[in-house]
Design an enzyme around this catalytic site. Structure first.
Site, short mmCIF file in Angstrom:
data_model
loop_
_atom_site.label_atom_id
_atom_site.label_comp_id
_atom_site.label_asym_id
_atom_site.label_seq_id
_atom_site.Cartn_x
_atom_site.Cartn_y
_atom_site.Cartn_z
N ARG A 80 66.82 18.23 27.95
CA ARG A 80 67.99 17.36 28.14
C ARG A 80 68.85 17.75 29.32
NH1 ARG A 80 67.44 17.23 23.29
NH2 ARG A 80 65.94 18.90 23.55
N THR A 81 69.05 19.03 29.56
CA THR A 81 69.94 19.38 30.68
C THR A 81 69.33 18.94 32.00
OG1 THR A 81 70.81 21.23 29.41
CG2 THR A 81 71.25 21.25 31.76
N LYS A 110 55.24 35.43 42.89
CA LYS A 110 54.79 36.34 43.96
C LYS A 110 55.82 37.43 44.20
CE LYS A 110 52.50 32.48 46.31
NZ LYS A 110 52.60 31.58 47.46
N ARG A 131 69.08 27.06 35.96
CA ARG A 131 69.01 27.65 34.62
C ARG A 131 68.12 28.89 34.72
NH1 ARG A 131 67.91 24.67 28.95
NH2 ARG A 131 70.10 24.19 29.33
N HIS A 159 77.24 28.10 29.53
CA HIS A 159 76.60 26.80 29.78
C HIS A 159 77.75 25.81 30.00
CE1 HIS A 159 73.88 23.56 29.77
NE2 HIS A 159 73.19 23.79 28.66
C1 NCD Z 1 71.30 24.38 24.64
C2 NCD Z 1 70.96 25.53 25.57
O1 NCD Z 1 70.02 25.41 26.36
O2 NCD Z 1 71.70 26.49 25.54
N1 NCD Z 1 70.57 23.22 24.94
C3 NCD Z 1 71.12 22.34 25.81
O3 NCD Z 1 71.33 22.62 26.96
N2 NCD Z 1 71.52 21.17 25.30
C4 NCD Z 1 71.23 24.73 23.21
C5 NCD Z 1 69.97 25.30 22.65
O4 NCD Z 1 68.96 25.48 23.35
O5 NCD Z 1 69.97 25.58 21.45
#
Ligand code: NCD
Length: 332
Positions: A80-81, A110, A131, A159
């Protein structure tokens, strides 16, 4: 563009302390942690996000970021992100370089350092979402980069864009934040969305309830920050203690990938399940939220409950990210 320019302002700036921040304030900025956002900046962002909702409803997309390129660099799994940022960029007319799968097959395998990877990718792009499994990695990337870095989750750290969309959802669903009782349930130790949202909520007059198994309590340094802020806070290991009172029930997944020991995960994995029977004890006007993905913490039969806001929350994420991308690229 079929967009007629008639926007419905949701956020009454007069009710905010001070004015909304001007859009130029975000230009070129990295988005690393939620402490970059005061109520003025939040008011600006939420206003813009609301305009993005109208824009998508009326026109679907626009040309605001035409010619701009976003790189999504994801060293950890994401659906989703990454999709949310990609959709946000595309709806604003920009394009995306998605490096969201198989980073293990890239130059990283590498032995390339994160700063080098960033220095290369910024030659192609105007903004980078990162990320990464290490706490502090977004800051490391920001120091190497000349384009804005947006933290899409740095290990168990922060986050920030999730917390912004969470707070925006609370505004949208309940009309405000001050005075609310917010209960966070699940993995409060490893859940970075909980860490960021908690910090953001400390700017408001809220009560916080933290519900987790003993081994997954909020990290001590964050709990000390909460206590020092003077707000009303309690911990418990039982959802029954909070369900009747909560205005927001923020449920999270037990973060399996952060456990070194499979047996320790098995012990807590089924700690909580929100069911229709439990929801009968909740207030009529409240919301259940979840950053998703869920793995059994909320029974699917709760989805039909009008208080279940988690899929609306997902959509709000796109509007917030549209607002944020436009802001850091200096486009009002
Ligand atoms: C979250 C994350 O990646 O921290 N997911 C997200 O970005 N919606 C929550 C999770 O992974 O549980």
């Amino acid at each position: 563009m079929g967009y007629d320019g008639n926007l419905t302002p949701l956020f009454d700036l007069a009710s905010q302390p001070g004015r909304a921040a001007p859009y130029t304030e975000f230009l070129g900025q990295d988005i690393i942690a939620v402490d970059q956002f005061d109520r003025r900046r939040l008011a600006y962002l939420f206003q813009r996000a609301d305009e993005m909702r109208d824009l998508v409803a009326h026109a679907g997309a626009c040309d605001l970021l035409r010619g701009y390129v976003l790189t999504c660099l994801f060293y950890e799994p994401s659906t989703r992100t990454s999709a949310s940022f990609i959709a946000a960029m595309q709806r604003l007319g920009g394009t995306v370089i998605p490096i969201t799968q198989g980073v293990q097959f890239s130059s990283v395998s590498k032995g390339e350092s994160l700063p080098d990877t960033i220095r290369v990718l910024e030659q192609y792009s105007d903004v980078i979402v990162l990320r990464h499994p290490d706490v502090g990695s977004a800051q490391v990337a920001a120091e190497a980069a000349t384009v804005p870095i947006i933290n899409g989750g740095d290990g168990v750290g922060e986050h920030p864009t999730q917390a912004l969309l969470d707070l925006f959802t609370i505004y949208e669903e309940l009309g405000g934040v001050d005075g609310l009782k917010v209960a966070m349930v699940g993995d409060l130790r490893y859940g970075r969305t909980v860490h960021s949202l908690t910090r953001l909520l400390l700017q408001y007059n809220v009560s916080l309830r933290f519900v987790s198994p003993d081994t997954l309590r909020l990290p001590l340094n964050l709990m000390n920050t909460v206590i020092d802020s003077g707000i009303n806070v309690r911990e418990s290991d039982n959802v029954q203690d909070v369900i009747g009172d909560a205005d927001v029930l923020y449920v999270t997944r037990i973060q399996k990938e952060r456990f070194g020991d499979a047996a320790a995960y098995d012990e807590v994995k089924d700690a909580y399940e929100i069911t229709p029977a439990l929801m009968r004890q909740a207030k009529e006007k409240m919301v259940i939220m979840h950053p998703l993905p869920r793995v059994g913490e909320i029974h699917t039969s709760v989805d039909a409950d009008p208080r279940a806001a988690y899929f609306r929350q997902v959509q709000n994420g796109m509007f917030i990210r549209m607002a944020l991308l436009a802001a850091v690229l200096g486009k009002a």
